[in-house]
Motif scaffolding. Sequence first.
Motif, PDB file in Angstrom:
ATOM      1  N   LYS A 615     -19.458  21.844 -23.941  1.00 29.06           N
ATOM      2  CA  LYS A 615     -18.576  20.667 -23.897  1.00 29.06           C
ATOM      3  C   LYS A 615     -19.389  19.378 -23.839  1.00 29.06           C
ATOM      4  N   GLU A 616     -20.604  19.494 -23.281  1.00 29.84           N
ATOM      5  CA  GLU A 616     -21.474  18.323 -23.147  1.00 29.84           C
ATOM      6  C   GLU A 616     -22.282  18.072 -24.423  1.00 29.84           C
ATOM      7  N   LEU A 617     -22.634  19.155 -25.141  1.00 32.75           N
ATOM      8  CA  LEU A 617     -23.508  19.019 -26.310  1.00 32.75           C
ATOM      9  C   LEU A 617     -23.173  20.096 -27.338  1.00 32.75           C
ATOM     10  N   ASN A 618     -22.946  19.687 -28.572  1.00 29.29           N
ATOM     11  CA  ASN A 618     -22.644  20.643 -29.643  1.00 29.29           C
ATOM     12  C   ASN A 618     -23.950  21.129 -30.282  1.00 29.29           C
ATOM     13  N   SER A 622     -29.423  26.219 -29.345  1.00 28.83           N
ATOM     14  CA  SER A 622     -30.377  25.708 -28.350  1.00 28.83           C
ATOM     15  C   SER A 622     -29.876  25.974 -26.937  1.00 28.83           C
ATOM     16  N   LEU A 623     -28.608  25.679 -26.701  1.00 31.65           N
ATOM     17  CA  LEU A 623     -28.036  25.897 -25.364  1.00 31.65           C
ATOM     18  C   LEU A 623     -28.035  27.382 -25.003  1.00 31.65           C
ATOM     19  N   ALA A 624     -27.657  28.218 -25.963  1.00 28.90           N
ATOM     20  CA  ALA A 624     -27.580  29.662 -25.690  1.00 28.90           C
ATOM     21  C   ALA A 624     -28.943  30.220 -25.295  1.00 28.90           C
ATOM     22  N   ASN A 625     -29.996  29.777 -25.975  1.00 28.91           N
ATOM     23  CA  ASN A 625     -31.334  30.278 -25.658  1.00 28.91           C
ATOM     24  C   ASN A 625     -31.755  29.908 -24.241  1.00 28.91           C
ATOM     25  N   ILE A 626     -31.441  28.692 -23.815  1.00 25.28           N
ATOM     26  CA  ILE A 626     -31.797  28.279 -22.449  1.00 25.28           C
ATOM     27  C   ILE A 626     -30.959  29.039 -21.424  1.00 25.28           C
ATOM     28  N   ILE A 650     -28.538  21.061 -18.285  1.00 24.21           N
ATOM     29  CA  ILE A 650     -29.011  21.933 -19.368  1.00 24.21           C
ATOM     30  C   ILE A 650     -28.699  21.309 -20.723  1.00 24.21           C
ATOM     31  N   ALA A 651     -27.537  20.667 -20.855  1.00 26.82           N
ATOM     32  CA  ALA A 651     -27.187  19.998 -22.107  1.00 26.82           C
ATOM     33  C   ALA A 651     -28.180  18.871 -22.408  1.00 26.82           C
ATOM     34  N   GLN A 652     -28.546  18.103 -21.364  1.00 23.17           N
ATOM     35  CA  GLN A 652     -29.547  17.038 -21.546  1.00 23.17           C
ATOM     36  C   GLN A 652     -30.884  17.618 -21.996  1.00 23.17           C
ATOM     37  N   LEU A 653     -31.258  18.721 -21.372  1.00 21.85           N
ATOM     38  CA  LEU A 653     -32.540  19.357 -21.700  1.00 21.85           C
ATOM     39  C   LEU A 653     -32.546  19.839 -23.152  1.00 21.85           C
ATOM     40  N   ALA A 654     -31.466  20.481 -23.573  1.00 20.59           N
ATOM     41  CA  ALA A 654     -31.373  20.973 -24.944  1.00 20.59           C
ATOM     42  C   ALA A 654     -31.418  19.825 -25.948  1.00 20.59           C
ATOM     43  N   LYS A 655     -30.762  18.714 -25.609  1.00 19.05           N
ATOM     44  CA  LYS A 655     -30.757  17.560 -26.520  1.00 19.05           C
ATOM     45  C   LYS A 655     -32.164  16.987 -26.683  1.00 19.05           C
ATOM     46  N   MET A 656     -32.921  16.970 -25.591  1.00 25.57           N
ATOM     47  CA  MET A 656     -34.283  16.442 -25.665  1.00 25.57           C
ATOM     48  C   MET A 656     -35.177  17.332 -26.535  1.00 25.57           C
ATOM     49  N   ILE A 657     -34.895  18.645 -26.505  1.00 27.16           N
ATOM     50  CA  ILE A 657     -35.636  19.569 -27.389  1.00 27.16           C
ATOM     51  C   ILE A 657     -35.212  19.346 -28.831  1.00 27.16           C
ATOM     52  N   ASP A 658     -33.894  19.259 -29.069  1.00 25.99           N
ATOM     53  CA  ASP A 658     -33.377  19.058 -30.424  1.00 25.99           C
ATOM     54  C   ASP A 658     -33.896  17.759 -31.037  1.00 25.99           C
ATOM     55  N   VAL A 675     -35.134  23.279 -11.306  1.00 29.45           N
ATOM     56  CA  VAL A 675     -34.783  24.353 -10.375  1.00 29.45           C
ATOM     57  C   VAL A 675     -35.121  23.958  -8.945  1.00 29.45           C
ATOM     58  N   LYS A 676     -36.271  23.282  -8.791  1.00 29.98           N
ATOM     59  CA  LYS A 676     -36.736  22.915  -7.439  1.00 29.98           C
ATOM     60  C   LYS A 676     -36.031  21.673  -6.889  1.00 29.98           C
ATOM     61  N   SER A 677     -35.892  20.665  -7.755  1.00 27.26           N
ATOM     62  CA  SER A 677     -35.429  19.363  -7.257  1.00 27.26           C
ATOM     63  C   SER A 677     -33.985  19.026  -7.588  1.00 27.26           C
ATOM     64  N   GLY A 678     -33.486  19.561  -8.716  1.00 30.58           N
ATOM     65  CA  GLY A 678     -32.149  19.188  -9.147  1.00 30.58           C
ATOM     66  C   GLY A 678     -32.105  17.855  -9.864  1.00 30.58           C
ATOM     67  N   ASP A 679     -33.293  17.251 -10.119  1.00 29.00           N
ATOM     68  CA  ASP A 679     -33.338  15.972 -10.830  1.00 29.00           C
ATOM     69  C   ASP A 679     -32.903  16.146 -12.281  1.00 29.00           C
ATOM     70  N   GLU A 680     -32.413  15.057 -12.871  1.00 31.27           N
ATOM     71  CA  GLU A 680     -32.031  15.106 -14.277  1.00 31.27           C
ATOM     72  C   GLU A 680     -33.280  15.227 -15.145  1.00 31.27           C
TER      73      GLU A 680
END
Length: 754
Positions: A615-618, A622-626, A650-658, A675-680
Amino acid sequence: MSENKDFLRTIVEKDLESNKYKQIITRFPPEPNGFPHIGHAKSICINFGIARDYDGFCNLRMDDTNPTTEDTKYVEALKDAVQWLGFKWKGEVKHTSDYFPKIYEYAVKLIKMGKAYVDSISEEQMKEYRGTVTEPGKRSKYANRTIEENLELFEKMKNGEFKDAEHVLRAKIDMSAANMKLRDPLLYRIRHATHFRTKDQWCIYPMYDFAHCLSDYIEGVTHSICTLEFENNRDIYDWVLDALELQPPRPYQHEFARLGVNYTVMSKRKLLELVNENYVNGWDDPRLPTIAGYKRRGYTPESILNFCDQIGIAKANSMVDVSQLEFCIRDDLNKKVPRVMCVLDPIKVTIENYEGSEEIEASYYPHDVPKEGSRKLPFSSEIYIQRDDFMENPIKGYNRLTPEQPVRLRYAYIITCKEVIKDENGNITEIKAEYAPNSKSGHDTSGIKVKSAIHWVEAKQAKKVEVRLYDRLYKNEAPEGLEDLNPNSLTIIKDALIEPAVINEKADVRFQFEREGYFYADPVDYSDDKPVFNKIVGLKDSWAKKSKKDESKVKTQTTQKAEKKEVIHGEAEPLTATQQKLFDRYTNELKLNNEVSNILTRDEQLSSFYEQALKELNSPISLANIVANDVAKELKEKEINELKFNASHIAQLAKMIDDETISSKIAKQVFEQMVKSGDEPSKIVEDKGLVQISDPNTILPIIDEIIEKNPENVEKFKAGNQKLFGFFIGQVLKATNGKANPKVVNELVAQKLK
């Protein structure tokens, strides 16, 4: 053809559209000096597949130019591999030796054209004269021989008047060529050895680079498709055909990435060492990556073809996880084979309140497999169950038989433990039990709640079988030599017990042993008196998440081992209607591969997380692999509400890879920090300066410096050692702390090393 064509099929279609060729002709040209392996299977699929797809044909040709290493048994193994995979070659099997007279004529023609000469310097001088990457070579003084002298010497070479290595025939090209393979390459060498086909007819043999292109031309091949290590050889391929001024149409060479599989070696030299030194039991040992090995282990042609289709055809070498191959065979067999019961480590159970005997009707197939068939299971008061299906002092979450916990016998009744019998050493030898008469599977009115069902065999009619359990041949992901061999790659169980119908009725040769894996009746050693089954592949672990949490606690009295991770190997449950609908959407609509779709579909938490991220990123793949890899690992040890990151992260992370803001490698670091910090992700990337470097002006000076520091590796690469390409890529990524855009680095390094 599909719109998603690989680059080779794109080339073929352009050639057909331009009328360059009237018919597509390919060839599969292995050297018959070893058994074909999974890498050859990829080449077979490409060459025969392209010919099939474009209404052409493919030749099977043995590249038999080295009489010291080749043998008829290897020819037969290669033929068998092609046929087993379901392909047919055009006409008779061809051999390069069929063309020896014609190839010799072409060599004479080059001499007459002044484009080839007989050289008589030593191998040491030849290496010395070759030059380096930065320095031109020096041409032998024998290059000044007259055409007449060269013709006379070459004739004498053919007539056996000289010793091995006394003379060679070389092409006269360019001793200062940037591609060092063009520095007057060898065309013929003397070999006084008996050829397995031509016997002693010849004592000179053409080199691969000379014979291969000419064999292709003679056969009318249009597309000479080979692996990347022959990329530099393409210049010789073209030079020979052009220098001889051959009439069109002529073939052209195209390279694809060779197949690399982790935990596997495919070097012929290393495979030959394993066979000759008896580290394995012949070329068809089920632990080897040979086609004969896979065939004997029980793999199906369909699974190999599906694997080759899944990995695709690429231009850059990469490593494929062996689990992808295992998934393909598991996926294929799941839809085909009968389910039966076999107890590998038996422990006796006596059901004290059961009298007489009966036969229980049991289907061979679950409801989601569209096949019919059943057998009768004998049942009496004495049965055997798997030893680790009973635990006297169970750990938390153990769902099978215990002194307090009943369990269902698959297809039969619910039993309860009443007494445990042990020997003088404290080992359990027998379990006394009772059954609930009104608990029969399909007609249960007992009201007893059980948490699992276990497999079993009836004691008197069970058949003893030998079961061979195969693990990976190498213990290291990137094995180098014998020191990396896995000492536990083969376990033989001599006294396993199997239900009688498997032996008496022979419903198939492949079976799923329930909760154990897929097995195959060994085609060599199996007999009715001594049945032998090879383990093809295991089932997916149905208890990994729970067992990982309890790993440090597990002690099992039944096996008398101090510390052991308890894992229950269970048959994957059939997909529910809802899950099947989701699986179909993931594979058909979102184009996810089967394995990722299966992982997401079967885990409600994962699929829910994935849907939120969508819903956050189409960007479904990429999302499925993460989610299927990284997020799934975290959820093995934590509940979803314990995660410090969410679907938006996770959507932000995938977009940065894309967007290529960060590389996949950097994304792993970012995820670990999330995982450790919860930061964006954006904050982590900014704080740590992890933005991917894609500017060639920044990367090129780094590449130049690395090339300057490694002249020997540059020379080896240009001499044909294509594996060193990965070395240069790795050095650049290391120098940039993984920030350099791998795609850009690949392109720039390739340009610099030309």
